[in-house]
Design a protein around this motif. Structure first.
Motif, PDB file in Angstrom:
ATOM      1  N   ILE A  43       0.861  -1.195   0.000  1.00 34.04           N
ATOM      2  CA  ILE A  43       0.000   0.000   0.000  1.00 34.04           C
ATOM      3  C   ILE A  43       0.896   1.243   0.000  1.00 34.04           C
ATOM      4  CG2 ILE A  43      -2.038  -1.047   1.045  1.00 34.04           C
ATOM      5  CD1 ILE A  43      -1.128  -0.030   3.744  1.00 34.04           C
ATOM      6  N   SER A  44       2.015   1.164  -0.724  1.00 38.07           N
ATOM      7  CA  SER A  44       2.933   2.292  -0.830  1.00 38.07           C
ATOM      8  C   SER A  44       2.361   3.373  -1.734  1.00 38.07           C
ATOM      9  CB  SER A  44       4.286   1.824  -1.366  1.00 38.07           C
ATOM     10  OG  SER A  44       4.149   1.286  -2.666  1.00 38.07           O
ATOM     11  N   ASN A  45       2.694   4.627  -1.414  1.00 36.09           N
ATOM     12  CA  ASN A  45       2.294   5.770  -2.243  1.00 36.09           C
ATOM     13  C   ASN A  45       0.791   5.793  -2.495  1.00 36.09           C
ATOM     14  OD1 ASN A  45       2.720   8.088  -3.773  1.00 36.09           O
ATOM     15  ND2 ASN A  45       3.091   6.944  -5.664  1.00 36.09           N
ATOM     16  N   THR A  46       0.025   5.622  -1.423  1.00 33.39           N
ATOM     17  CA  THR A  46      -1.435   5.562  -1.541  1.00 33.39           C
ATOM     18  C   THR A  46      -2.111   6.713  -0.793  1.00 33.39           C
ATOM     19  OG1 THR A  46      -1.447   3.980   0.294  1.00 33.39           O
ATOM     20  CG2 THR A  46      -1.570   3.080  -1.937  1.00 33.39           C
ATOM     21  N   LEU A  88       5.636  -6.583   3.518  1.00 33.08           N
ATOM     22  CA  LEU A  88       4.817  -5.420   3.863  1.00 33.08           C
ATOM     23  C   LEU A  88       5.487  -4.167   3.316  1.00 33.08           C
ATOM     24  CD1 LEU A  88       3.834  -6.058   7.606  1.00 33.08           C
ATOM     25  CD2 LEU A  88       2.270  -5.962   5.658  1.00 33.08           C
ATOM     26  N   ASP A  89       4.754  -3.404   2.513  1.00 31.28           N
ATOM     27  CA  ASP A  89       5.292  -2.158   1.961  1.00 31.28           C
ATOM     28  C   ASP A  89       4.298  -1.032   2.218  1.00 31.28           C
ATOM     29  OD1 ASP A  89       6.513  -0.114   0.605  1.00 31.28           O
ATOM     30  OD2 ASP A  89       6.876  -1.256  -1.228  1.00 31.28           O
ATOM     31  N   LEU A  90       4.667  -0.114   3.123  1.00 30.72           N
ATOM     32  CA  LEU A  90       3.852   1.053   3.449  1.00 30.72           C
ATOM     33  C   LEU A  90       4.609   2.335   3.136  1.00 30.72           C
ATOM     34  CD1 LEU A  90       3.175  -1.338   5.642  1.00 30.72           C
ATOM     35  CD2 LEU A  90       1.802   0.415   6.722  1.00 30.72           C
ATOM     36  N   SER A  91       5.607   2.271   2.277  1.00 28.83           N
ATOM     37  CA  SER A  91       6.480   3.407   2.015  1.00 28.83           C
ATOM     38  C   SER A  91       5.778   4.500   1.215  1.00 28.83           C
ATOM     39  CB  SER A  91       7.738   2.936   1.278  1.00 28.83           C
ATOM     40  OG  SER A  91       7.393   2.320   0.055  1.00 28.83           O
ATOM     41  N   LYS A  92       6.377   5.681   1.207  1.00 26.61           N
ATOM     42  CA  LYS A  92       5.945   6.830   0.415  1.00 26.61           C
ATOM     43  C   LYS A  92       4.515   7.254   0.738  1.00 26.61           C
ATOM     44  CE  LYS A  92       9.083   5.767  -3.395  1.00 26.61           C
ATOM     45  NZ  LYS A  92       9.240   5.541  -4.849  1.00 26.61           N
ATOM     46  N   ASN A  93       4.208   7.304   2.026  1.00 26.41           N
ATOM     47  CA  ASN A  93       2.953   7.869   2.495  1.00 26.41           C
ATOM     48  C   ASN A  93       3.280   8.998   3.459  1.00 26.41           C
ATOM     49  OD1 ASN A  93       0.538   6.277   1.434  1.00 26.41           O
ATOM     50  ND2 ASN A  93       1.856   4.603   2.117  1.00 26.41           N
ATOM     51  N   ASN A  94       2.310   9.422   4.222  1.00 28.05           N
ATOM     52  CA  ASN A  94       2.526  10.413   5.275  1.00 28.05           C
ATOM     53  C   ASN A  94       2.166   9.814   6.625  1.00 28.05           C
ATOM     54  OD1 ASN A  94       3.398  12.724   3.716  1.00 28.05           O
ATOM     55  ND2 ASN A  94       1.312  12.782   2.893  1.00 28.05           N
ATOM     56  N   LEU A 108       8.577  -5.849  17.612  1.00 31.03           N
ATOM     57  CA  LEU A 108       7.957  -6.613  16.522  1.00 31.03           C
ATOM     58  C   LEU A 108       8.460  -8.051  16.552  1.00 31.03           C
ATOM     59  CD1 LEU A 108       8.233  -4.054  13.557  1.00 31.03           C
ATOM     60  CD2 LEU A 108       6.300  -4.440  15.081  1.00 31.03           C
ATOM     61  N   GLU A 109       8.866  -8.504  17.708  1.00 26.48           N
ATOM     62  CA  GLU A 109       9.438  -9.840  17.850  1.00 26.48           C
ATOM     63  C   GLU A 109       8.411 -10.946  17.630  1.00 26.48           C
ATOM     64  OE1 GLU A 109      12.936  -9.499  21.097  1.00 26.48           O
ATOM     65  OE2 GLU A 109      11.020  -8.657  21.757  1.00 26.48           O
ATOM     66  N   PHE A 110       7.138 -10.590  17.671  1.00 30.10           N
ATOM     67  CA  PHE A 110       6.083 -11.573  17.466  1.00 30.10           C
ATOM     68  C   PHE A 110       5.784 -11.801  15.988  1.00 30.10           C
ATOM     69  CE2 PHE A 110       4.256  -7.390  17.833  1.00 30.10           C
ATOM     70  CZ  PHE A 110       3.337  -7.333  16.799  1.00 30.10           C
ATOM     71  N   MET A 111       6.405 -11.036  15.100  1.00 40.47           N
ATOM     72  CA  MET A 111       6.095 -11.113  13.681  1.00 40.47           C
ATOM     73  C   MET A 111       6.982 -12.132  12.977  1.00 40.47           C
ATOM     74  SD  MET A 111       5.434  -7.106  12.670  1.00 40.47           S
ATOM     75  CE  MET A 111       4.626  -7.539  11.129  1.00 40.47           C
ATOM     76  N   SER A 112       6.453 -12.726  11.914  1.00 40.62           N
ATOM     77  CA  SER A 112       7.235 -13.637  11.071  1.00 40.62           C
ATOM     78  C   SER A 112       7.497 -13.026   9.699  1.00 40.62           C
ATOM     79  CB  SER A 112       6.508 -14.972  10.924  1.00 40.62           C
ATOM     80  OG  SER A 112       5.217 -14.782  10.365  1.00 40.62           O
ATOM     81  N   THR A 113       7.333 -11.726   9.588  1.00 42.01           N
ATOM     82  CA  THR A 113       7.580 -10.994   8.339  1.00 42.01           C
ATOM     83  C   THR A 113       9.055 -11.092   7.964  1.00 42.01           C
ATOM     84  OG1 THR A 113       5.793  -9.462   8.869  1.00 42.01           O
ATOM     85  CG2 THR A 113       7.392  -8.736   7.243  1.00 42.01           C
ATOM     86  N   THR A 114       9.331 -11.174   6.655  1.00 40.17           N
ATOM     87  CA  THR A 114      10.717 -11.196   6.184  1.00 40.17           C
ATOM     88  C   THR A 114      11.151  -9.864   5.585  1.00 40.17           C
ATOM     89  OG1 THR A 114      10.057 -12.081   4.026  1.00 40.17           O
ATOM     90  CG2 THR A 114      10.624 -13.675   5.733  1.00 40.17           C
ATOM     91  N   ARG A 115      10.218  -9.119   4.966  1.00 39.86           N
ATOM     92  CA  ARG A 115      10.576  -7.850   4.323  1.00 39.86           C
ATOM     93  C   ARG A 115       9.603  -6.756   4.741  1.00 39.86           C
ATOM     94  NH1 ARG A 115      10.376  -9.706  -1.703  1.00 39.86           N
ATOM     95  NH2 ARG A 115       8.928 -11.186  -0.793  1.00 39.86           N
ATOM     96  N   LEU A 116      10.150  -5.679   5.263  1.00 41.97           N
ATOM     97  CA  LEU A 116       9.338  -4.573   5.764  1.00 41.97           C
ATOM     98  C   LEU A 116       9.859  -3.265   5.178  1.00 41.97           C
ATOM     99  CD1 LEU A 116       7.203  -3.345   7.675  1.00 41.97           C
ATOM    100  CD2 LEU A 116       8.973  -3.309   9.455  1.00 41.97           C
ATOM    101  N   PHE A 117       8.975  -2.527   4.491  1.00 41.77           N
ATOM    102  CA  PHE A 117       9.308  -1.240   3.894  1.00 41.77           C
ATOM    103  C   PHE A 117       8.425  -0.157   4.522  1.00 41.77           C
ATOM    104  CE2 PHE A 117      10.347  -4.463   0.851  1.00 41.77           C
ATOM    105  CZ  PHE A 117      11.515  -4.035   0.234  1.00 41.77           C
TER     106      PHE A 117
END
Length: 1013
Positions: A525-528, A548-554, A563-572
């Motif tokens: 949901i980057s730049n949305t 997870l990509d939340l980049s280029k927002n405000n 965030l130790e409970f997460m199993s995410t590998t890539r976070l933006f």
């Protein structure tokens, strides 16, 4: 029915009762047999087998108690109670996006795989007829030979289990075997044992995708029961006796993809396949379709795959006769000329794949000419089709899969698309479609995959558009101008796995409807246009999301402490306004990008168990010393800490993994056991306040490809060991520091270096002339350049991370991302360098940017500068260069920026080619001796005068040469006479004496007369 009515009711009731009782007795008997425990010997054998396995996910936790028939994966005979089936296959598949395309094969999740040792206790299961160990991980171990003594086996599947070594010839003893699958064991090699030809009952054989080979396929002739044969990926380039395949009367499916065979070494023209329905020859070397004429004559075939063969001509007319064909795969070829009439008679066709060709056709005319409205899968992607979807699309009502991505299609999405009610996958990405998404798209109730990426769609999408798509699990609307206006309390009817909305408008409020999408694997949901805080529920709902990509927002506010409970590998989360402390990370994170935010510190101080491979913290508010804990990230390949407020020097990583100081001896020895594990490839530390000398600890970072220390306060000399200790460097940026001394000659020994920035320091001395060793700055297609942004995390998973690299070129600072891989630059500007520009600089024919400005360079501009024909920016300004500008500079046809100002250059400015477009006089100002375009100062001679002057000089040159030769010849003639004739010599000197006397008397008389007067 009438007969039943005539049966007396009492007799009918008797028969019903009798059947009911018999059924009950049978059921009870069956239950008794099922519930009977297995023989103790077999139970013990299974427990011994379990003890040899490594079971990280405890898949065999049910293997306890007396009744082994109830254990997971174990099946016993209902008649005898003996173990007859053992299915320990790993059914966990990685939830990657390409799972949607099964033709690419499964991707086992090896974290759930069994490993370890297969123990010989398996032999105690004497009645075993089914063994499946597929998709496990046995770490390149050889397949146990003793499996070949399980003579009751009818089914054996060891596929994708990371076996190595050879195929055991003992498998030839499994005389009852009907199914053998050893596929996707990429480390099995060697010759296919001919003993496999003893398996006369074998019906299914799959040896695909291993490194085995066979020089003679005669052994196949003995497999007379074979129905399915897959040798894809097996090296058959030297195989002979292909006619033996004609001895397989029951063969129905033959797969010979990527076997390195071609039209000269392989032909089945003499083989008569009476039952063959599937034939795949993908990825071989049949460049001419006419060489496969024997294939087109197999009119019984239902599926043909001859993709990826680089066909260079049109398909033969015999294709029209294949009326029974249902699947035709022609993708990944070079087909340019294909007419609809070539396939018009294929009325039974269900699957047509023509992707990755060079077809340039109007799609409407092409499809209407085909008239194949019974198609279920149509793939025309990666071609040059143009036109729109109107008309023909509404008649393709049987379509389940439509792939039109990467073409030049345009127009609106037609309303008639609602008729494709069977559609499962729709991909229109990378085209030029425009307009609104019609509301009728909600009629596509079977849709699972919707990809509209990179078009020009605009307008609004509401709940009504999506209300009918209950099966949707993948949606990509990125790269459009769509606005999703969805109610905050709306609960979608679908459960998405992949959701991409980049560049659409979801904000300004954070989209609440996402809280229902608990199955998402990848979310973008980057730049949305979201201008809100990230809600607390977001981290919980998406704790298992891989990407997870939340980049280029405000986005604003703070992140959770952990965030130790997460199993995410890539976070933006880059380019937002998140502040506070960087949270604690789980060990699952491989890549984290928090750049361009307002983070000021770290919650976490111990990163020992963190598996990060890429960390981007560029342009935050981090300060103090660079944290020592970065040394604990032993898998780290990419680190960007640029544009922060760090001070001090680069931390010393010669410590143990626990972070405790390593005791050094009096010689200052380091902990080599830890330093050798440093895997860092890219290190960006520019625009901080780091100081001190060039860190000697960097010599242990031998894998570095990029080192950027620009815009800091480093001092001292540039060490000559850089080339030896960091030999893989492609980018070295030390600009805008306070380095002094000379440029080490050794620095120019970095063969892979394509960008060197030493600008704005206090360097002196001469420019090293040993430039021919800078091989990456010389055009050479034979040496591919490494990608420093490519992060390989495992054998089957990799990703790319981009960051910004700044280069001063064309009179300004430009930011590069992925295109930095193809840029070459040498910047030595703003120093105190002396002497000439080396003539060897002309060897750097791959240079795009060359900046030697603001030094004290003197002498002439080397003529070899004309060799740099890829040069786009050249700056020699503010030096002491003299002489003329070489005419060879007119050959720099890509030159778009030139600065020669403030030197001592003279003469006419060269003209022609690209130089004519550089018409700004300021690029030559400060050179009083220059004249000609674009300066207002004209040279003294015109073109004609100049030519006359050249001609005149040429004539004068010839006159002087002739005069000298004539004088020399005449003088020697006179001298020769005097030497060899005494009488002439005496007479000559008498005449001279007489003339002297007369002249003397004349002068004395004249002088006397003037005195008397």
């Amino acid at each position: 029915m009438n007969k039943i009515k005539n049966i007396p009711s009492a007799l009918f009731s008797f028969w019903v009762l009798l059947l009911t009782q018999a059924s009950t007795l049978a059921t009870n008997e069956e239950d008794t047999r099922v519930n009977s425990s297995c023989p103790p010997g077999e139970r013990a054998a299974l427990l011994t087998l379990k003890a040899g396995f490594v079971d990280p996910k405890d898949r065999l936790s049910s293997w306890e108690g007396h009744d082994c028939c109830s254990w997971s994966g174990v099946t016993c005979s209902k008649a005898t109670g003996h173990v007859v089936k053992l299915d320990l296959s790993n059914t966990y598949i990685l939830n990657l996006e390409w799972d949607l395309f099964p033709e690419y094969g499964p991707n086992p999740d090896y974290s759930h795989a069994l490993g370890g040792e297969i123990r010989s206790s398996l032999l105690s299961l004497r009645y075993l007829n089914y063994l499946d160990l597929s998709c496990n991980d046995f770490s390149f171990a050889e397949i146990p030979h003793f499996i070949g003594t399980l003579k009751e086996l009818r089914y054996l599947n060891l596929s994708a289990s990371v076996f190595g070594g050879r195929i055991p010839p003992q498998f030839g003893n499994l005389s009852n075997l009907q199914h053998l699958d050893l596929s996707s064991n990429f480390y099995i090699d060697g010759h296919i044992p001919s003993q496999l030809g003893n398996l006369s009952n074998l019906q299914y054989l799959d040896l695909s995708w291993s490194y085995v080979y066979s020089n003679d396929v005669a052994w196949l002739a003995h497999l007379t029961s074979l129905k399915h044969l897959d040798l894809s990926g097996v090296n058959l380039s030297s195989s002979i006796n292909w006619e033996q395949l004609g001895m397989l009367p029951h063969l129905q499916a033959l797969y010979l993809s990527y076997c390195e065979i071609n039209e000269t070494s392989f032909s089945l023209s003499d083989v008569n396949f009476t039952k063959l329905s599937t034939f795949h020859l993908t990825g071989n070397e049949f460049s001419n379709p006419q060489s496969l004429i024997w294939v087109w004559n197999m009119t019984c075939l239902r599926s043909i795959d001859i993709s990826d063969n680089n066909f260079d001509s049109r398909l033969p007319h015999e294709l029209r006769k294949m009326n029974s064909i249902e699947e035709l795969y022609l993708d990944y070829n070079n087909l340019t000329d294909m007419k609809s009439s070539d396939m018009q008679n294929l009325t039974n066709l269900k699957i047509l794949k023509l992707s990755e060709n060079q077809l340039t056709r109007d799609i409407t005319k092409f499809m209407e000419g085909l008239s194949l409205y019974g198609l279920q899968l149509l793939d025309l992607s990666d071609n040059n089709f143009y036109g729109n979807l109107s008309g023909w699309i509404g008649r393709m009502i049987g379509l389940t899969n439509l792939f039109l991505q990467y073409n030049n299609l345009s127009g609106r999405m037609p309303l008639s698309i609602r008729k494709l009610t069977q559609l499962i996958k729709l991909d229109l990405s990378y085209n030029n479609f425009y307009g609104h998404i019609p509301l009728s798209i909600r009629r596509l109730t079977q849709l699972i995959h919707l990809d509209l990426y990179h078009n020009n769609f605009h307008g609004v999408i509401t709940e009504k558009h999506l209300s009918g798509m209950t099966k949707l699990n993948t949606i990509d609307l990125s790269g459009n101008s769509l606005s999703l206006i969805l109610a905050a309390n709306w609960q979608p009817p679908f459960k998405l796995r992949f959701a991409f909305f980049s560049s659409c408008r979801l904000g300004p409020k954070f989209p609440e409807w996402l809280k229902w999408q608990t199955n998402i694997i990848e979310l973008d949901i980057s730049n949305t246009s979201i201008a809100d805080e990230v809600p607390v529920w977001f981290w919980r709902v998406f704790s298992k999301t891989n990407y997870l990509d939340l980049s280029k927002n405000n986005l604003s506010g703070f992140m959770p402490e952990s965030l130790e409970f997460m199993s995410t590998t890539r976070l933006f989360l880059s380019e937002n306004q998140i502040q506070g402390l960087i949270p604690k990370l789980s060990k699952s994170f491989l890549m984290v990008d928090l750049s361009k935010n307002e983070f000021s510190d770290f919650f976490q101080s111990n990163w020992e168990n963190i598996n990060l491979e890429a960390l981007n913290l560029r342009q935050n508010s981090l300060n103090g010393s660079i944290p020592q804990f970065i040394c604990q990230l032993k898998n780290l390949q990419f680190l960007d800490l640029s544009r922060n407020f760090f001070v001090g020097n680069i931390p010393y990583c010669g410590r143990s993994n626990s972070g405790q100081n390593q005791k050094n001896n009096s010689n200052g020895s380091t902990n080599q056991s830890f330093l050798k594990h440093i895997t860092l490839k890219s290190l960006f530390l520019s625009y901080n306040s780091l100081s001190g000398e060039f860190s000697k600890h960097l010599k242990y970072f031998s894998s570095l490809i990029i080192l950027d220390l620009a815009n800091n306060n480093f001092v001292g000399s540039i060490p000559p060991w850089i080339a030896k200790k960091l030999p893989s460097l492609i980018l070295l940026s030390l600009g805008s520091n306070m380095f002094n001394g000379t440029i080490p000659n050794e620095l120019f020994e970095l063969e892979k270096l394509q960008m060197l920035n030493l600008s704005n320091n206090n360097l002196n001395g001469m420019i090293p002339s040993s430039m021919r060793t800078l091989m990456a700055m010389i055009v050479d297609d034979m040496h591919p350049r490494p990608n420093p942004f490519f992060i390989k995390t495992s054998p089957n998973l990799a990703f790319i991370i981009w960051t910004i690299t700044e280069v001063y070129t064309k009179g300004q600072v430009l930011e590069f991302e992925d295109n930095i891989l193809y840029y070459t630059s040498l910047d030595l500007s703003r120093n105190n360098l002396l002497g000439n520009i080396p003539e060897e600089i002309g060897a750097l024919e791959g240079l795009i940017n060359l900046n030697l400005s603001r030094n004290k360079l003197s002498g002439f501009i080397p003529r070899s500068i004309g060799n740099l024909q890829l040069l786009e920016s050249l700056d020699f300004s503010n030096n002491e260069l003299s002489g003329s500008i070489p005419s060879s500079m007119a050959d720099l046809t890509f030159l778009s920026h030139l600065n020669m100002s403030y030197n001592n250059l003279s003469g006419r400015i060269p003209s022609g080619h690209q130089l004519q477009t550089l018409n700004d006089p300021s690029i030559y100002e400060g050179n009083n001796g220059l004249c000609g375009f674009p300066l207002p100062i004209e040279c003294f001679e015109s073109k004609t005068t100049s030519q006359s002057f050249v001609s005149h000089n040429k004539n004068n040159h010839e006159f002087y040469v002739g005069a000298i030769i004539g004088f020399s010849v005449g003088a020697w003639m006179v001298y020769g006479i005097f030497i060899f004739s005494p009488s002439w010599r005496v007479t000559y000197f008498l005449i001279v004496d007489n003339m002297y006397d007369r002249l003397y008397v004349f002068v004395i008389l004249k002088w006397a007369r003037s005195t008397w007067k």
